[in-house]
Every structure is written in C-alpha cells, then in structure tokens.
Design a protein around this motif. Sequence first.
Motif, mmCIF file in Angstrom:
data_model
loop_
_atom_site.group_PDB
_atom_site.id
_atom_site.type_symbol
_atom_site.label_atom_id
_atom_site.label_comp_id
_atom_site.label_asym_id
_atom_site.label_seq_id
_atom_site.Cartn_x
_atom_site.Cartn_y
_atom_site.Cartn_z
ATOM 1 N N GLN A 157 0.832 -1.209 0.000
ATOM 2 C CA GLN A 157 0.000 0.000 0.000
ATOM 3 C C GLN A 157 0.866 1.258 0.000
ATOM 4 O OE1 GLN A 157 -2.491 0.452 3.467
ATOM 5 N NE2 GLN A 157 -3.593 2.175 2.595
ATOM 6 N N ARG A 158 1.888 1.285 0.808
ATOM 7 C CA ARG A 158 2.721 2.479 0.949
ATOM 8 C C ARG A 158 3.608 2.735 -0.268
ATOM 9 N NH1 ARG A 158 4.474 5.861 5.242
ATOM 10 N NH2 ARG A 158 6.542 6.706 4.883
ATOM 11 N N TYR A 159 4.179 1.678 -0.845
ATOM 12 C CA TYR A 159 5.192 1.851 -1.893
ATOM 13 C C TYR A 159 4.723 1.453 -3.293
ATOM 14 C CZ TYR A 159 7.971 2.213 2.317
ATOM 15 O OH TYR A 159 8.450 2.584 3.539
ATOM 16 N N GLY A 160 3.572 0.837 -3.401
ATOM 17 C CA GLY A 160 3.049 0.470 -4.719
ATOM 18 C C GLY A 160 4.042 -0.355 -5.522
ATOM 19 N N ASN A 161 4.241 0.044 -6.779
ATOM 20 C CA ASN A 161 5.124 -0.749 -7.647
ATOM 21 C C ASN A 161 6.612 -0.497 -7.384
ATOM 22 O OD1 ASN A 161 5.537 1.734 -8.807
ATOM 23 N ND2 ASN A 161 4.813 1.148 -10.836
ATOM 24 N N ARG A 162 6.934 0.304 -6.382
ATOM 25 C CA ARG A 162 8.339 0.509 -5.993
ATOM 26 C C ARG A 162 8.815 -0.597 -5.051
ATOM 27 N NH1 ARG A 162 8.961 5.869 -3.309
ATOM 28 N NH2 ARG A 162 11.172 5.476 -3.640
ATOM 29 N N PHE A 163 7.877 -1.439 -4.595
ATOM 30 C CA PHE A 163 8.211 -2.545 -3.696
ATOM 31 C C PHE A 163 7.939 -3.860 -4.410
ATOM 32 C CE2 PHE A 163 7.355 -5.731 -0.489
ATOM 33 C CZ PHE A 163 8.378 -5.524 0.407
ATOM 34 N N ARG A 164 8.999 -4.575 -4.728
ATOM 35 C CA ARG A 164 8.894 -5.868 -5.387
ATOM 36 C C ARG A 164 9.348 -6.945 -4.422
ATOM 37 N NH1 ARG A 164 10.307 -1.875 -8.225
ATOM 38 N NH2 ARG A 164 12.537 -2.104 -7.970
ATOM 39 N N LEU A 165 8.564 -8.006 -4.331
ATOM 40 C CA LEU A 165 8.780 -9.043 -3.327
ATOM 41 C C LEU A 165 9.353 -10.313 -3.940
ATOM 42 C CD1 LEU A 165 8.354 -9.862 -0.349
ATOM 43 C CD2 LEU A 165 6.070 -10.626 -1.018
ATOM 44 N N TRP A 166 10.368 -10.825 -3.278
ATOM 45 C CA TRP A 166 10.977 -12.104 -3.648
ATOM 46 C C TRP A 166 10.790 -13.013 -2.444
ATOM 47 C CZ3 TRP A 166 16.977 -12.405 -3.338
ATOM 48 C CH2 TRP A 166 17.414 -13.695 -3.547
ATOM 49 N N GLY A 167 9.855 -13.913 -2.524
ATOM 50 C CA GLY A 167 9.506 -14.786 -1.403
ATOM 51 C C GLY A 167 8.009 -14.756 -1.195
ATOM 52 N N GLY A 168 7.587 -14.350 -0.005
ATOM 53 C CA GLY A 168 6.183 -14.082 0.240
ATOM 54 C C GLY A 168 5.404 -15.103 1.034
ATOM 55 N N VAL A 169 5.880 -16.341 1.118
ATOM 56 C CA VAL A 169 5.169 -17.348 1.902
ATOM 57 C C VAL A 169 6.062 -17.757 3.070
ATOM 58 C CG1 VAL A 169 4.117 -19.634 1.902
ATOM 59 C CG2 VAL A 169 3.843 -18.138 -0.082
ATOM 60 N N SER A 170 5.531 -17.677 4.251
ATOM 61 C CA SER A 170 6.306 -17.941 5.464
ATOM 62 C C SER A 170 6.775 -19.387 5.540
ATOM 63 C CB SER A 170 5.480 -17.614 6.699
ATOM 64 O OG SER A 170 6.173 -18.024 7.868
ATOM 65 N N THR A 171 8.070 -19.537 5.619
ATOM 66 C CA THR A 171 8.640 -20.865 5.839
ATOM 67 C C THR A 171 8.278 -21.354 7.230
ATOM 68 O OG1 THR A 171 10.456 -20.394 4.347
ATOM 69 C CG2 THR A 171 10.810 -22.138 5.938
ATOM 70 N N GLN A 172 8.392 -20.463 8.193
ATOM 71 C CA GLN A 172 8.244 -20.825 9.601
ATOM 72 C C GLN A 172 6.810 -21.191 9.979
ATOM 73 O OE1 GLN A 172 9.463 -17.667 12.188
ATOM 74 N NE2 GLN A 172 10.057 -19.069 13.803
ATOM 75 N N SER A 173 5.856 -20.335 9.661
ATOM 76 C CA SER A 173 4.498 -20.552 10.164
ATOM 77 C C SER A 173 3.556 -21.201 9.160
ATOM 78 C CB SER A 173 3.893 -19.236 10.656
ATOM 79 O OG SER A 173 3.723 -18.349 9.582
ATOM 80 N N VAL A 174 3.962 -21.318 7.903
ATOM 81 C CA VAL A 174 3.078 -21.929 6.909
ATOM 82 C C VAL A 174 3.693 -23.200 6.330
ATOM 83 C CG1 VAL A 174 1.889 -21.626 4.705
ATOM 84 C CG2 VAL A 174 1.997 -19.729 6.311
ATOM 85 N N LEU A 175 4.813 -23.070 5.678
ATOM 86 C CA LEU A 175 5.375 -24.221 4.969
ATOM 87 C C LEU A 175 5.912 -25.313 5.886
ATOM 88 C CD1 LEU A 175 7.056 -22.317 2.046
ATOM 89 C CD2 LEU A 175 5.062 -23.805 1.917
ATOM 90 N N ALA A 176 6.510 -24.947 7.006
ATOM 91 C CA ALA A 176 7.094 -25.953 7.896
ATOM 92 C C ALA A 176 6.050 -26.668 8.734
ATOM 93 C CB ALA A 176 8.136 -25.315 8.803
ATOM 94 N N THR A 177 4.992 -25.958 9.113
ATOM 95 C CA THR A 177 4.045 -26.539 10.070
ATOM 96 C C THR A 177 2.591 -26.478 9.629
ATOM 97 O OG1 THR A 177 3.844 -24.439 11.260
ATOM 98 C CG2 THR A 177 5.552 -25.979 12.018
ATOM 99 N N GLY A 178 2.294 -25.799 8.539
ATOM 100 C CA GLY A 178 0.916 -25.629 8.119
ATOM 101 C C GLY A 178 0.351 -26.851 7.420
ATOM 102 N N THR A 179 -0.953 -26.853 7.276
ATOM 103 C CA THR A 179 -1.626 -27.906 6.521
ATOM 104 C C THR A 179 -1.532 -27.573 5.036
ATOM 105 O OG1 THR A 179 -3.757 -26.776 6.498
ATOM 106 C CG2 THR A 179 -3.284 -28.210 8.412
ATOM 107 N N PRO A 180 -1.774 -28.548 4.164
ATOM 108 C CA PRO A 180 -1.803 -28.233 2.738
ATOM 109 C C PRO A 180 -2.794 -27.116 2.391
ATOM 110 C CG PRO A 180 -1.603 -30.594 3.027
ATOM 111 C CD PRO A 180 -1.824 -29.996 4.404
ATOM 112 N N ASP A 181 -3.937 -27.083 3.048
ATOM 113 C CA ASP A 181 -4.908 -26.008 2.794
ATOM 114 C C ASP A 181 -4.352 -24.642 3.195
ATOM 115 O OD1 ASP A 181 -6.812 -27.719 1.734
ATOM 116 O OD2 ASP A 181 -7.937 -27.899 3.611
ATOM 117 N N GLU A 182 -3.621 -24.588 4.304
ATOM 118 C CA GLU A 182 -3.011 -23.325 4.740
ATOM 119 C C GLU A 182 -1.921 -22.875 3.767
ATOM 120 O OE1 GLU A 182 -3.648 -23.671 9.578
ATOM 121 O OE2 GLU A 182 -1.944 -24.710 8.648
ATOM 122 N N VAL A 183 -1.175 -23.824 3.234
ATOM 123 C CA VAL A 183 -0.158 -23.493 2.233
ATOM 124 C C VAL A 183 -0.823 -22.913 0.987
ATOM 125 C CG1 VAL A 183 1.618 -24.419 0.700
ATOM 126 C CG2 VAL A 183 1.483 -25.213 3.073
#
Length: 112
Positions: free
Chosen positions: A39-65
């Motif tokens: 919201q603050r930076y619009g297209n000046r902020f580009r993200l590489w990643g985006g999905v939490s390894t710690q709280s989603v991928l390591a311990t989440g359910t497939p639906d949460e992923v």
Amino acid sequence: PVALHSCGNLKLIMDDLVDLEIAAFNIQTNTNDLAFFKQRYGNRFRLWGGVSTQSVLATGTPDEVCKAVVEIHDLFGRDGLLILEPDQIVALPEENLQVFWETASKLHSRER
C-alpha cells in the motif's frame, strides 16, 4: 539490480531502502507487514519470497499453504511485483512444497 535479504523487521528503514531502488526484497514474512509495504510503496516494492517458511510451509496444513500462496499472489503477483518463493529456503515437508508449487503453477497458468 540489487536484491536485499533480511530476516528482521524493516519498517523503520524501508523508506530509505525503497529510495535506493532495491530490485527485490526477500524479507521474513512473519516480521514484516507486506500489505502495508504494498500500500505504501506500490510498484516501488517488489517481493521475492512471500510465503512464510516458519508458520506456513514448515508446520501448516496443505490447505493453509494453498491459502498463503493465493493471498500473496493476489497482493503482489497480479502487478508483476512477485517472485514467488518461500521466504527462507530450509528443509520443508515434501507435501507442503508440492502444494506450494502446484498452487503457484495453477495461478501462473490462469494469467497466460
């Protein structure tokens, strides 16, 4: 181009980092408010990643992923501001990685 990785909260210095025209930010999802940055930076902020390894991928359910992949895609991917990956690369449950890649592939196919 410069990509920046950080495991910490960057909110206090993000104005300066964005002004440096960093090509992509690989930052820890759990410690940074990605929706705020978008919201603050619009297209000046580009993200590489985006999905939490710690709280989603390591311990989440497939639906949460699946939900996390869709949410980050909806926030950044539609504008071409996302390199979709886990926010950190570590050993993860095979089932969750499979759901991650399948969901990402489906989203990418719909955009073509």
